[in-house]
Design an enzyme around this catalytic site. Structure first.
Site, PDB file in Angstrom:
ATOM      1  N   LYS A  11       0.810  -1.296   0.059  1.00 11.91           N
ATOM      2  CA  LYS A  11      -0.008   0.051   0.056  1.00 11.91           C
ATOM      3  C   LYS A  11       0.821   1.368  -0.103  1.00 11.91           C
ATOM      4  O   LYS A  11       0.405   2.401  -0.317  1.00 11.91           O
ATOM      5  CB  LYS A  11      -0.801  -0.004   1.149  1.00 11.91           C
ATOM      6  N   CYS A  12       2.286   1.053   0.130  1.00  9.20           N
ATOM      7  CA  CYS A  12       3.156   2.255   0.299  1.00  9.20           C
ATOM      8  C   CYS A  12       3.696   2.480  -1.080  1.00  9.20           C
ATOM      9  O   CYS A  12       4.332   1.645  -1.745  1.00  9.20           O
ATOM     10  CB  CYS A  12       4.102   2.042   1.243  1.00  9.20           C
ATOM     11  N   GLY A  13       3.670   3.719  -1.773  1.00  3.53           N
ATOM     12  CA  GLY A  13       4.256   4.171  -2.953  1.00  3.53           C
ATOM     13  C   GLY A  13       5.452   4.020  -2.880  1.00  3.53           C
ATOM     14  O   GLY A  13       5.944   3.425  -4.017  1.00  3.53           O
ATOM     15  N   ARG A  16       6.517   0.268  -3.235  1.00  3.10           N
ATOM     16  CA  ARG A  16       6.395  -0.340  -4.481  1.00  3.10           C
ATOM     17  C   ARG A  16       7.325   0.084  -5.347  1.00  3.10           C
ATOM     18  O   ARG A  16       7.964  -0.449  -6.554  1.00  3.10           O
ATOM     19  CB  ARG A  16       5.032   0.200  -4.985  1.00  3.10           C
TER      20      ARG A  16
END
Length: 125
Positions: A11-13, A16
């Protein structure tokens, strides 16, 4: 193939982007979704040691549980902070990446490039 591990939150940019950089450089890391499979206390201590960081350095101060627990209070010992991280893995900064070249908290994501082995480009034939 070099062994690379990423402690990842999908969920963390930043997490990712770090994973994408690793893959773009030709590596398929072991992906540990640390919210589902949190590191043990011993693993956390080893990661901190290898990064040269203290426990407070990997705490996410913007998480609600940080305030709820009163972690801003400097009276918390490292052992107590580790207890909090074990009970609430969301408190851990991410992503943390381990490779044969070192361990880094990869914020920003490009910090991972410092610990990726050189890539072998195929020779033009």
């Amino acid at each position: 193939m070099s062994h690379i591990t990423i402690y990842h939150n999908p969920k963390c940019g930043t997490s990712r982007n770090t994973l994408a950089l690793i893959r773009d450089n030709g590596f398929e890391p072991q992906v540990i979704e640390y919210l589902k499979t949190p590191p043990t206390r011993a693993e956390l201590m080893a990661l901190l040691h290898d990064m040269g960081l203290g426990v407070r350095d990997i705490l996410r101060e913007k998480e609600a549980v940080y305030s709820e627990l009163g972690l801003a209070n400097s009276a918390w010992s490292d052992d107590q902070l580790l207890d909090a991280l074990e009970q609430h893995p969301i408190l851990m900064q991410r992503p943390i990446v381990r490779s044969a070249m070192g361990v880094r908290l990869c914020r920003p994501a490009e910090r991972v490039l410092d610990i990726l082995p050189p890539t072998q480009k195929p020779a033009n034939t």
